[in-house]
Design a protein around this motif. Sequence first.
Motif, PDB file in Angstrom:
ATOM      1  N   ASP A  54       0.849  -1.016   0.119  1.00  0.00           N
ATOM      2  CA  ASP A  54      -0.158  -0.286   0.167  1.00  0.00           C
ATOM      3  C   ASP A  54       0.764   1.118  -0.068  1.00  0.00           C
ATOM      4  OD1 ASP A  54      -2.421   0.838   0.621  1.00  0.00           O
ATOM      5  OD2 ASP A  54      -2.042   2.072   1.929  1.00  0.00           O
ATOM      6  N   ALA A  55       2.053   1.144   1.226  1.00  0.00           N
ATOM      7  CA  ALA A  55       2.974   2.419   0.352  1.00  0.00           C
ATOM      8  C   ALA A  55       2.989   2.306  -0.751  1.00  0.00           C
ATOM      9  CB  ALA A  55       4.081   1.899   1.668  1.00  0.00           C
ATOM     10  N   GLU A  56       3.215   1.503  -1.295  1.00  0.00           N
ATOM     11  CA  GLU A  56       4.118   1.525  -2.600  1.00  0.00           C
ATOM     12  C   GLU A  56       3.541   2.073  -4.027  1.00  0.00           C
ATOM     13  OE1 GLU A  56       7.988  -1.683  -1.918  1.00  0.00           O
ATOM     14  OE2 GLU A  56       5.849  -2.495  -2.911  1.00  0.00           O
ATOM     15  N   TYR A  57       2.336   2.057  -3.236  1.00  0.00           N
ATOM     16  CA  TYR A  57       0.898   2.461  -4.649  1.00  0.00           C
ATOM     17  C   TYR A  57       0.664   3.790  -4.095  1.00  0.00           C
ATOM     18  CZ  TYR A  57      -3.757   3.153  -6.522  1.00  0.00           C
ATOM     19  OH  TYR A  57      -4.783   3.096  -7.169  1.00  0.00           O
ATOM     20  N   THR A  58       0.831   4.253  -2.428  1.00  0.00           N
ATOM     21  CA  THR A  58       0.746   5.533  -2.489  1.00  0.00           C
ATOM     22  C   THR A  58       1.717   6.278  -3.207  1.00  0.00           C
ATOM     23  OG1 THR A  58      -0.365   4.771  -0.586  1.00  0.00           O
ATOM     24  CG2 THR A  58       0.557   7.476  -0.599  1.00  0.00           C
ATOM     25  N   ALA A  59       3.343   6.211  -3.205  1.00  0.00           N
ATOM     26  CA  ALA A  59       4.562   6.831  -3.314  1.00  0.00           C
ATOM     27  C   ALA A  59       4.541   6.606  -4.671  1.00  0.00           C
ATOM     28  CB  ALA A  59       5.371   5.896  -2.982  1.00  0.00           C
ATOM     29  N   LEU A  60       3.445   6.001  -5.376  1.00  0.00           N
ATOM     30  CA  LEU A  60       3.610   5.354  -6.903  1.00  0.00           C
ATOM     31  C   LEU A  60       3.409   7.060  -7.544  1.00  0.00           C
ATOM     32  CD1 LEU A  60       4.091   1.896  -7.857  1.00  0.00           C
ATOM     33  CD2 LEU A  60       5.477   4.223  -8.709  1.00  0.00           C
ATOM     34  N   VAL A  61       1.913   7.004  -6.594  1.00  0.00           N
ATOM     35  CA  VAL A  61       0.259   7.715  -6.820  1.00  0.00           C
ATOM     36  C   VAL A  61       1.283   9.220  -6.887  1.00  0.00           C
ATOM     37  CG1 VAL A  61      -1.762   8.704  -7.277  1.00  0.00           C
ATOM     38  CG2 VAL A  61      -1.195   6.526  -7.158  1.00  0.00           C
ATOM     39  N   SER A  62       2.070   9.204  -6.020  1.00  0.00           N
ATOM     40  CA  SER A  62       2.035  10.930  -5.534  1.00  0.00           C
ATOM     41  C   SER A  62       3.211  11.365  -6.547  1.00  0.00           C
ATOM     42  CB  SER A  62       2.321  10.437  -4.306  1.00  0.00           C
ATOM     43  OG  SER A  62       2.984  11.940  -3.875  1.00  0.00           O
ATOM     44  N   ARG A  63       4.406  10.354  -6.764  1.00  0.00           N
ATOM     45  CA  ARG A  63       5.242  10.884  -7.745  1.00  0.00           C
ATOM     46  C   ARG A  63       3.895  11.067  -9.241  1.00  0.00           C
ATOM     47  NH1 ARG A  63       8.173  12.019 -10.687  1.00  0.00           N
ATOM     48  NH2 ARG A  63      10.307  11.702 -11.341  1.00  0.00           N
ATOM     49  N   TRP A  64       3.376   9.963  -9.716  1.00  0.00           N
ATOM     50  CA  TRP A  64       4.280  10.042 -10.874  1.00  0.00           C
ATOM     51  C   TRP A  64       1.960  11.160 -11.755  1.00  0.00           C
ATOM     52  CZ3 TRP A  64       8.222  10.111 -12.938  1.00  0.00           C
ATOM     53  CH2 TRP A  64       9.094   9.422 -12.934  1.00  0.00           C
ATOM     54  N   GLY A  65       1.629  10.714 -10.526  1.00  0.00           N
ATOM     55  CA  GLY A  65      -0.232  10.955 -10.293  1.00  0.00           C
ATOM     56  C   GLY A  65      -1.030  10.390 -11.924  1.00  0.00           C
ATOM     57  N   LEU A  66      -2.215   9.851 -11.245  1.00  0.00           N
ATOM     58  CA  LEU A  66      -3.326   9.563 -11.805  1.00  0.00           C
ATOM     59  C   LEU A  66      -4.108  10.050 -13.455  1.00  0.00           C
ATOM     60  CD1 LEU A  66      -4.934   8.317  -8.593  1.00  0.00           C
ATOM     61  CD2 LEU A  66      -3.571   7.046 -10.263  1.00  0.00           C
ATOM     62  N   PRO A  67      -4.246   9.497 -13.925  1.00  0.00           N
ATOM     63  CA  PRO A  67      -4.729  10.043 -15.427  1.00  0.00           C
ATOM     64  C   PRO A  67      -5.979  11.877 -14.562  1.00  0.00           C
ATOM     65  CG  PRO A  67      -4.860   7.925 -15.779  1.00  0.00           C
ATOM     66  CD  PRO A  67      -4.470   7.865 -14.444  1.00  0.00           C
ATOM     67  N   GLY A  68      -4.993  12.301 -16.085  1.00  0.00           N
ATOM     68  CA  GLY A  68      -6.517  13.557 -16.015  1.00  0.00           C
ATOM     69  C   GLY A  68      -7.846  13.092 -16.778  1.00  0.00           C
ATOM     70  N   TRP A  69      -8.062  12.479 -17.449  1.00  0.00           N
ATOM     71  CA  TRP A  69      -8.822  11.430 -18.464  1.00  0.00           C
ATOM     72  C   TRP A  69     -10.082  10.351 -17.861  1.00  0.00           C
ATOM     73  CZ3 TRP A  69      -6.550   6.855 -19.382  1.00  0.00           C
ATOM     74  CH2 TRP A  69      -5.436   7.223 -19.948  1.00  0.00           C
ATOM     75  N   VAL A  70     -11.063  10.057 -18.385  1.00  0.00           N
ATOM     76  CA  VAL A  70     -11.085   8.867 -17.822  1.00  0.00           C
ATOM     77  C   VAL A  70     -11.765   8.726 -19.387  1.00  0.00           C
ATOM     78  CG1 VAL A  70     -11.941  10.077 -15.532  1.00  0.00           C
ATOM     79  CG2 VAL A  70     -13.786   9.585 -17.877  1.00  0.00           C
ATOM     80  N   ARG A  71     -12.303   7.016 -20.042  1.00  0.00           N
ATOM     81  CA  ARG A  71     -12.213   5.611 -20.430  1.00  0.00           C
ATOM     82  C   ARG A  71     -13.874   5.926 -20.006  1.00  0.00           C
ATOM     83  NH1 ARG A  71      -8.686   1.876 -23.348  1.00  0.00           N
ATOM     84  NH2 ARG A  71      -8.398   1.462 -20.762  1.00  0.00           N
ATOM     85  N   LEU A  72     -15.311   5.469 -20.825  1.00  0.00           N
ATOM     86  CA  LEU A  72     -16.222   4.726 -20.835  1.00  0.00           C
ATOM     87  C   LEU A  72     -16.836   3.449 -21.401  1.00  0.00           C
ATOM     88  CD1 LEU A  72     -19.181   7.859 -20.486  1.00  0.00           C
ATOM     89  CD2 LEU A  72     -17.730   7.091 -18.906  1.00  0.00           C
ATOM     90  N   LYS A  73     -16.659   2.728 -20.311  1.00  0.00           N
ATOM     91  CA  LYS A  73     -15.669   1.112 -21.454  1.00  0.00           C
ATOM     92  C   LYS A  73     -18.024   0.637 -21.246  1.00  0.00           C
ATOM     93  CE  LYS A  73     -13.987  -3.495 -19.997  1.00  0.00           C
ATOM     94  NZ  LYS A  73     -13.049  -4.119 -19.706  1.00  0.00           N
ATOM     95  N   SER A  74     -18.118  -0.002 -22.200  1.00  0.00           N
ATOM     96  CA  SER A  74     -19.498  -0.707 -22.296  1.00  0.00           C
ATOM     97  C   SER A  74     -19.937  -1.951 -21.734  1.00  0.00           C
ATOM     98  CB  SER A  74     -19.918  -0.610 -24.086  1.00  0.00           C
ATOM     99  OG  SER A  74     -21.583  -1.050 -23.960  1.00  0.00           O
ATOM    100  N   TYR A  75     -20.484  -1.915 -21.328  1.00  0.00           N
ATOM    101  CA  TYR A  75     -21.342  -2.730 -20.435  1.00  0.00           C
ATOM    102  C   TYR A  75     -21.560  -4.203 -21.117  1.00  0.00           C
ATOM    103  CZ  TYR A  75     -23.193  -6.418 -16.139  1.00  0.00           C
ATOM    104  OH  TYR A  75     -23.907  -7.099 -15.586  1.00  0.00           O
TER     105      TYR A  75
END
Length: 457
Positions: free
Chosen positions: A308-329
Motif C-alpha cells: 500500500d505504501a508503494e502504491y501511494t508513493a507511485l501515485v504521489s510521484r507520477w500522478g493518476l490520469p487527468g482523463w477517463v474512458r467509458l467502457k460498455s457493459y
Amino acid sequence: MSLSRRQFGRTALTTAALATGVAAFPRAAWAANTAYVFAYFTETPNQSASNYGLHLAVSRDGLNWSPLNQNNPVATPTAGEQGLRDPQVYRKADGAFVVIATDLKGTDFSSVSQYLHVWDSVNLTAFTNYRRLRMHTTGGHTWAPTVFRDDSRGQYGIVYSFNTGGRDVLAVNYTADFQTVGAQQTFFSPSFNVLDGDIVVDGNTTYLYYKNLNDGLLYGARSSTGQPNSFTTYTSGLRQGNAIEAPLLLKTNEGGWRLWGDSFSPVNNDYYLWTSSTIGANAWTAANQRDYTPPLNAKHGSIAGITDAEYTALVSRWGLPGWVRLKSYNFPDRFVRHANLVGRIDAYPFDPHQDQLWRMVPGLADSAGVSFESVNRPGSYLRHWDYAMRLDANDGTAVFRADATFHRVAGLADGSWSSFRSYNFPTRYLRHYDYLLRIDPISTATERQDATFRVTS
C-alpha cells in the motif's frame, strides 16, 4: 495489419515478464502486497501512439489499471537502440526492484542487440544506475527477458528469447547482482521453436509459460528444480484473438493465478486474460472482458505485487490520469468515443486512441451533474441533439449546457458500474443502440445493459 515479429524477421518476438520469485521471500513479505504495478511500452494499430520508454500503471485489484504520468514514460534508455520493448519489473530478495528490458526501439525486428537494458529502483518512484548487460557475443537477438530466483544457486536467472542456427530457444544467464552475468546457457529448447518465456517460482515448482511458434499457442511447462533443460509441458494450448504472444504469468496477492496474453491480430495491441485457482491443474478459464481493463495502449509488459505504501508513493510521484474512458457493459471490448463528431462505442484498440479520452467535469448546467469534454477537441462536449449524441463545441447557450449535462447514478444493469441520466430529459439515459450513442427511456434488461458503463482509465 498484424505486427507479429515473424512478419518482420524470421522469428517472432515478445514476452512480458513477471517472475515474482516466491521462493526468495518470506510469506509475510508476500502477504504485505495489496496492490499491483504494471510495466509496459505502448503501441497502437497505426503506431501513432507508439512509445518505447518504460511506462507504469497501478491497480488495487490487478484487473483494472490506471496509467501513471499521463501514460508517458517514466524512464527511457539512453544507450544502444535508445528504446525498449518487453520490460520486466522484478522484486529482488532485498525488497528493491530491478527493471530489465529488450534493447530495441520500434518494430525493426531484424535489428540485433546482444544487450538488455537494466535499471535499479527502491520503490519505482526513481530509476538509477542505468546500464546495459551484455548477454552473449553472437549474432542472435536478445529479446523478452524474464527473471526468477534460483535458490539452489543463490542467484537470479535471466531468461530471454534467443535465435541460433535458425532455431528459436530460450537462453539463460545467471547473476547475483544484475551488474555482471555468467555465460549463456540453453534453458528451454523443445523440438519446436519457442518464444516469450515467463517464469514464476511457487514453492518447489518452477513454472515456465511460453509461445509455441509451430502452432501459435501459449503453453505452460514446469520443473521441480528450475534448472536448464528440466521443463516438461503440462497444459493445453491457449489463445484468444487470432494470434497471441507474450504470456504474462502472475500469482495474485490473494493466491489465485492469472495469465495475460498480448494479441496482435485481428488488431495489434489487445490484451486478454485467463484465470485459474490452481496453477498445476491445467484449468485456465478465459476471463470476461467486462472484468478487466488493461493499461491504455499497453504492449508486452509485466506485473509485480506492491505494498500500500508503494502504491501511494507511485501515485504521489507520477500522478493518476487527468482523463477517463467509458467502457460498455454488454460490449466490454468497446469504449465511448467520438468519430466524425458522432458519439458511438467502438472496439478498442483503434486510432486515434484519444477519441475515447474524456475530461469528466462538473455539469455545465448543474455542478452536481457531469459533462464530458473531449481531450483531443478541448472545448467540445458530448451532447444530445434530437436524442442522438454528438460532439459539439460549447456555444455558451443554456440549451447547450443542458444538453451536455448528465446525472451519474448507479449502473442500471450493475450497481458497481454507472449510468448517466439526461439533465433536461430526466426520463432518458445515455445508452448505445446499434453502437451509436443516444438518450432513451429505459425499461428492458437489454436497454439497462446498453445504458451501463464503467468509468475507467
